[in-house]
Design a protein around this motif. Structure first.
Motif, PDB file in Angstrom:
ATOM      1  N   TRP A 108       0.893  -1.124   0.091  1.00  0.00           N
ATOM      2  CA  TRP A 108       0.166   0.079   0.174  1.00  0.00           C
ATOM      3  C   TRP A 108       0.779   1.292  -0.004  1.00  0.00           C
ATOM      4  O   TRP A 108       0.393   2.261  -0.650  1.00  0.00           O
ATOM      5  CB  TRP A 108      -1.038  -0.054   1.289  1.00  0.00           C
ATOM      6  CG  TRP A 108      -2.112  -0.826   1.000  1.00  0.00           C
ATOM      7  CD1 TRP A 108      -2.149  -2.143   0.739  1.00  0.00           C
ATOM      8  CD2 TRP A 108      -3.522  -0.607   0.627  1.00  0.00           C
ATOM      9  NE1 TRP A 108      -3.327  -2.524   0.552  1.00  0.00           N
ATOM     10  CE2 TRP A 108      -4.286  -1.540   0.438  1.00  0.00           C
ATOM     11  CE3 TRP A 108      -4.162   0.801   0.813  1.00  0.00           C
ATOM     12  CZ2 TRP A 108      -5.700  -1.432   0.095  1.00  0.00           C
ATOM     13  CZ3 TRP A 108      -5.499   0.904   0.424  1.00  0.00           C
ATOM     14  CH2 TRP A 108      -6.270  -0.167   0.142  1.00  0.00           C
ATOM     15  N   PHE A 109       1.942   1.192   0.712  1.00  0.00           N
ATOM     16  CA  PHE A 109       2.958   2.324   0.588  1.00  0.00           C
ATOM     17  C   PHE A 109       3.506   2.658  -0.959  1.00  0.00           C
ATOM     18  O   PHE A 109       3.268   3.665  -1.445  1.00  0.00           O
ATOM     19  CB  PHE A 109       4.113   2.144   1.343  1.00  0.00           C
ATOM     20  CG  PHE A 109       5.477   3.085   1.137  1.00  0.00           C
ATOM     21  CD1 PHE A 109       5.152   4.248   1.154  1.00  0.00           C
ATOM     22  CD2 PHE A 109       6.359   2.706   0.173  1.00  0.00           C
ATOM     23  CE1 PHE A 109       6.204   5.242   1.103  1.00  0.00           C
ATOM     24  CE2 PHE A 109       7.456   3.516  -0.057  1.00  0.00           C
ATOM     25  CZ  PHE A 109       7.537   4.852   0.411  1.00  0.00           C
ATOM     26  N   PRO A 189      13.654   8.398  -2.503  1.00  0.00           N
ATOM     27  CA  PRO A 189      13.473   7.727  -1.181  1.00  0.00           C
ATOM     28  C   PRO A 189      12.491   6.592  -1.097  1.00  0.00           C
ATOM     29  O   PRO A 189      12.645   5.877  -0.275  1.00  0.00           O
ATOM     30  CB  PRO A 189      13.047   8.936  -0.317  1.00  0.00           C
ATOM     31  CG  PRO A 189      12.203  10.064  -1.374  1.00  0.00           C
ATOM     32  CD  PRO A 189      13.235   9.699  -2.399  1.00  0.00           C
ATOM     33  N   GLU A 190      11.641   6.540  -1.963  1.00  0.00           N
ATOM     34  CA  GLU A 190      10.565   5.471  -2.034  1.00  0.00           C
ATOM     35  C   GLU A 190      11.241   4.115  -1.802  1.00  0.00           C
ATOM     36  O   GLU A 190      10.579   3.527  -1.002  1.00  0.00           O
ATOM     37  CB  GLU A 190       9.630   5.614  -3.205  1.00  0.00           C
ATOM     38  CG  GLU A 190       9.048   6.782  -3.297  1.00  0.00           C
ATOM     39  CD  GLU A 190       9.687   7.863  -3.948  1.00  0.00           C
ATOM     40  OE1 GLU A 190       9.035   8.967  -4.396  1.00  0.00           O
ATOM     41  OE2 GLU A 190      10.928   7.638  -4.537  1.00  0.00           O
ATOM     42  N   PRO A 191      12.143   3.721  -2.537  1.00  0.00           N
ATOM     43  CA  PRO A 191      12.664   2.529  -2.413  1.00  0.00           C
ATOM     44  C   PRO A 191      13.272   2.040  -1.018  1.00  0.00           C
ATOM     45  O   PRO A 191      13.166   0.933  -0.586  1.00  0.00           O
ATOM     46  CB  PRO A 191      13.948   2.246  -3.339  1.00  0.00           C
ATOM     47  CG  PRO A 191      13.409   3.197  -4.513  1.00  0.00           C
ATOM     48  CD  PRO A 191      13.001   4.376  -3.789  1.00  0.00           C
ATOM     49  N   PHE A 192      13.809   2.997  -0.365  1.00  0.00           N
ATOM     50  CA  PHE A 192      14.424   2.524   0.908  1.00  0.00           C
ATOM     51  C   PHE A 192      13.423   2.866   1.990  1.00  0.00           C
ATOM     52  O   PHE A 192      13.565   1.798   2.922  1.00  0.00           O
ATOM     53  CB  PHE A 192      15.761   3.737   1.264  1.00  0.00           C
ATOM     54  CG  PHE A 192      16.242   3.660   2.495  1.00  0.00           C
ATOM     55  CD1 PHE A 192      17.311   2.299   2.644  1.00  0.00           C
ATOM     56  CD2 PHE A 192      15.959   4.161   3.563  1.00  0.00           C
ATOM     57  CE1 PHE A 192      17.955   2.092   3.683  1.00  0.00           C
ATOM     58  CE2 PHE A 192      16.798   3.951   4.929  1.00  0.00           C
ATOM     59  CZ  PHE A 192      17.821   2.850   4.986  1.00  0.00           C
ATOM     60  N   ILE A 193      12.282   3.713   1.801  1.00  0.00           N
ATOM     61  CA  ILE A 193      11.242   3.746   2.797  1.00  0.00           C
ATOM     62  C   ILE A 193      10.421   2.337   2.738  1.00  0.00           C
ATOM     63  O   ILE A 193      10.159   1.767   3.752  1.00  0.00           O
ATOM     64  CB  ILE A 193      10.268   4.817   2.634  1.00  0.00           C
ATOM     65  CG1 ILE A 193      11.293   6.357   2.867  1.00  0.00           C
ATOM     66  CG2 ILE A 193       9.256   4.762   3.417  1.00  0.00           C
ATOM     67  CD1 ILE A 193      10.092   7.653   2.469  1.00  0.00           C
ATOM     68  N   GLY A 194      10.400   1.783   1.631  1.00  0.00           N
ATOM     69  CA  GLY A 194       9.608   0.528   1.374  1.00  0.00           C
ATOM     70  C   GLY A 194      10.454  -0.387   2.256  1.00  0.00           C
ATOM     71  O   GLY A 194      10.042  -1.388   2.700  1.00  0.00           O
ATOM     72  N   TYR A 195      11.826  -0.350   1.615  1.00  0.00           N
ATOM     73  CA  TYR A 195      12.721  -1.438   2.351  1.00  0.00           C
ATOM     74  C   TYR A 195      12.956  -1.252   3.871  1.00  0.00           C
ATOM     75  O   TYR A 195      12.721  -2.373   4.503  1.00  0.00           O
ATOM     76  CB  TYR A 195      14.270  -1.032   1.884  1.00  0.00           C
ATOM     77  CG  TYR A 195      15.336  -1.712   2.685  1.00  0.00           C
ATOM     78  CD1 TYR A 195      15.552  -3.162   2.453  1.00  0.00           C
ATOM     79  CD2 TYR A 195      16.012  -0.942   3.590  1.00  0.00           C
ATOM     80  CE1 TYR A 195      16.785  -3.718   3.082  1.00  0.00           C
ATOM     81  CE2 TYR A 195      17.110  -1.433   4.446  1.00  0.00           C
ATOM     82  CZ  TYR A 195      17.448  -2.872   4.034  1.00  0.00           C
ATOM     83  OH  TYR A 195      18.427  -3.562   4.673  1.00  0.00           O
ATOM     84  N   LEU A 196      12.612  -0.144   4.483  1.00  0.00           N
ATOM     85  CA  LEU A 196      12.588   0.021   6.161  1.00  0.00           C
ATOM     86  C   LEU A 196      11.361  -0.796   6.436  1.00  0.00           C
ATOM     87  O   LEU A 196      11.333  -1.557   7.568  1.00  0.00           O
ATOM     88  CB  LEU A 196      12.529   1.292   6.303  1.00  0.00           C
ATOM     89  CG  LEU A 196      13.970   2.142   6.686  1.00  0.00           C
ATOM     90  CD1 LEU A 196      13.770   3.508   7.189  1.00  0.00           C
ATOM     91  CD2 LEU A 196      14.887   1.181   7.482  1.00  0.00           C
ATOM     92  N   ILE A 197      10.057  -0.625   5.796  1.00  0.00           N
ATOM     93  CA  ILE A 197       8.753  -1.002   6.188  1.00  0.00           C
ATOM     94  C   ILE A 197       8.908  -2.505   6.237  1.00  0.00           C
ATOM     95  O   ILE A 197       8.434  -3.339   7.024  1.00  0.00           O
ATOM     96  CB  ILE A 197       7.779  -0.713   5.393  1.00  0.00           C
ATOM     97  CG1 ILE A 197       7.687   1.007   5.491  1.00  0.00           C
ATOM     98  CG2 ILE A 197       6.538  -1.317   5.681  1.00  0.00           C
ATOM     99  CD1 ILE A 197       6.437   1.670   4.482  1.00  0.00           C
TER     100      ILE A 197
END
Length: 580
Positions: A108-109, A189-197
């Motif tokens: 969903w992110f 930033p989207e790939p890393f934020i998704g990675y963190l989640i």
């Protein structure tokens, strides 16, 4: 009586059938999530990762794919599929919830990010809607499942070769996960934020399943194999990097992880709150810069690296003793204030040793630039070198050097922590008054910890100076958005887990990697950092890799509950009644 028994049997049978159906639906939702990653989620490649390809997951789709597979595997274990039950020794429901929530949140992110970045849901392909719906199904079903959490029992013994393969596979997966995070595109930033989640929820699911505890037990059984696997994993890391900047990030992480491990002796073992520890890193760095033949050095000597490292360590040791001798008679907040003052005094002093405000030693705010590259036995660390067809650039050379330094510090920490002096540190940390009454010389023991921690920081500082090729006072402050600083080092110890070896290493990795990848936050980085620490203190006060003693102290275990007429502690009675 028989009628009641029949009703209870029917009720239990119905509950079991309902549970089985929910687990089957969860598995079906996980498989649907896997299938959705092979569809296009958007029509344009402008979104990072190119999610336009059918039949080949890419970008954030890979994270959804992995989490959906984990969800499916845990659901299969819950259904009793042979070969998968080993994955959930502590129960499947909580693990399923973590995996399902991770799949849902990551997907969903991604869908929301596509709509925001590309201006509207119209930019979603049908695959994006399928993924959003498919990942919502396991979330709904897992929260309807009964909690089946149970104590982790000893598993059926596996052949030694199988256990060794599991350990090797765990390290390989860990290396891949870290490497994936480092190589995410820093411009988006989207790939890393998704990675963190994905990492947060994935780790939660693995912990709740009991799989982490089971693998930890295997590593304890095969300690030698674990050490070899860890070393091989660390050595392989620089050869897998596609860009020099990625390896440079690894060097910085290794340096600050080593310094954090030195601080862990002072804070984690001896219980001394040192808020000026970064000054000892600066002492080692400035000493190495002055004696390593830098053109701007005011001393004019050129020591070989081994001599410069020893000099930096000895000078840091001397500073540790000189500062610790008068201050370690203080305790608690007073000690913290004095060490904070020492850190600021160091920075102000090197600023004033510029030949104008004071003697000409450090060149003041200009620092000491042009530190020559390291050279050990003719091996120049700034040159590329080839080993067996594999090429290492300068960053790779420094990384392997820091790996050796880290191994040295780990050995010192391990030996010191398990020695008589290490047990004295723990006694002082737990209750200094009681330890003194038992005959421990508290001042001498604390001074040894302070001096040893300073020495290890000085060793890391010598490598840091050569790696950066310059040292300036602004690098050694109490707090700031960019490490190194005392706040960063202390947070790494607390976040990772005080008193452990892996804790500071993991804490420094996270605290260095995350700000580097989320530079778009700029002035909000410290706010995000503070919120993360508050959440950690609320939900995981003992750290990510906790010390066993502290884990028991921070969480109620019911061991001291007063038994009632059943002969069981109150907490145990509650569990028994709930199960009944």
């Amino acid at each position: 009586m028989s009628t009641d028994t029949t009703k209870n049997t029917a009720r239990n049978t119905g509950a079991a059938s309902r549970t089985t159906l929910l687990r089957a639906l969860t598995a079906a939702g996980g498989l649907a999530g896997v299938f959705s990653t092979f569809l296009a989620w958007t029509w344009t490649a402008e979104f990072p990762g190119d999610l336009t390809v059918y039949g080949y997951p890419g970008g954030l789709q890979l994270l959804t794919l992995v989490l959906a597979l984990i969800t499916t595997a845990f659901a299969g274990a819950a259904l009793g599929i042979r070969g998968l039950r080993w994955l959930t020794p502590a129960g499947s429901t909580m693990a399923l919830r973590g995996a399902a929530l991770g799949t849902f949140a990551t997907t969903w992110f991604t869908v929301i990010a596509i709509a925001v970045d590309l201006d509207g849901l119209v930019n979603l392909e049908p695959g994006g809607f399928v993924a959003a719906l498919a990942t919502a199904i396991p979330v709904a079903t897992t929260f309807l499942l009964p909690d089946d959490t149970r104590p982790i029992c000893r598993p059926k013994a596996l052949p030694s070769w199988a256990e060794i393969l599991i350990i090797a596979g765990a390290f390989a997966v860990g290396l891949y996960v870290l490497n994936y995070g480092i190589q995410t595109d820093a411009d988006h930033p989207e790939p890393f934020i998704g990675y963190l989640i994905a990492v947060i929820f994935g780790a939660l699911a693995l912990v709740k399943s009991g799989l982490i505890a089971r693998i930890s037990a295997l590593t304890t059984t095969h300690r030698s194999t674990t050490l070899v696997a860890a070393l091989v994993t660390a050595v392989v890391f620089p050869f897998l990097q596609e860009k020099a900047s990625f390896t440079e990030l690894g060097v910085s992480i290794a340096i600050f992880a080593t310094v954090a491990l030195g601080l862990n002796i002072v804070v984690g073992l001896a219980g001394l709150l040192d808020l000026g520890y970064v000054a000892f890193l600066g002492v080692g760095a400035y000493t190495a810069a002055l004696v390593s033949g830098a053109t701007s050095s005011t001393i004019g000597v050129h020591f070989p690296f081994w001599a410069a490292m020893i000099t930096g360590a000895v000078v840091s040791l001397i500073f540790g003793v000189v500062i610790g001798a008068p201050t370690l008679r203080l305790r608690g907040d007073y000690l913290a204030i004095v060490t904070l003052g020492f850190g600021e005094i160091f920075r102000i002093t090197v600023l004033n040793l510029d030949g104008t405000s004071g003697p000409s030693v450090t060149n003041g705010p200009n620092g000491i630039p042009n530190i020559p590259p390291l050279e050990i036995f003719g091996f120049n660390f700034d040159d590329e070198h080839t080993f067996g067809g594999l090429t290492l650039d300068s960053n790779g050379n420094y990384y392997l050097l820091m790996l050796l330094v880290t191994i040295l510090v780990v050995l010192v920490f391990s030996r010191a922590g398990n020695s008589r002096i290490g047990r004295a540190w723990v006694a002082i940390r737990e209750d200094e008054t009681a330890a003194t009454a038992m005959g421990i010389n508290g001042f001498r023991v604390k001074l040894i910890a302070f001096a040893l921690g300073a020495t290890l920081a000085g060793v890391a500082g010598t490598v840091w100076a050569h790696f950066q090729t310059t040292v300036v006072p602004e690098q050694y402050v109490f707090a700031g958005p960019v490490p190194p600083n005392s706040t960063f080092l202390l947070a790494a110890v607390i976040l990772g887990g005080m008193g452990t070896i892996g804790g500071p290493l993991l804490g420094a990795t996270l605290l260095f990697l995350i700000p580097k990848k989320l530079e778009f936050l700029q002035d909000y980085q410290l706010l995000a950092f503070g919120i993360a620490l508050i959440l950690l203190m609320r939900f995981r006060p003992e750290g990510i890799i906790p010390n066993r003693r502290q884990q028991l102290e921070y969480h109620e275990t019911g061991q001291l509950d007063v038994p009632d007429d059943t002969g069981l502690p109150n907490s145990a009675v509650g569990v028994t009644k709930a199960e009944a």
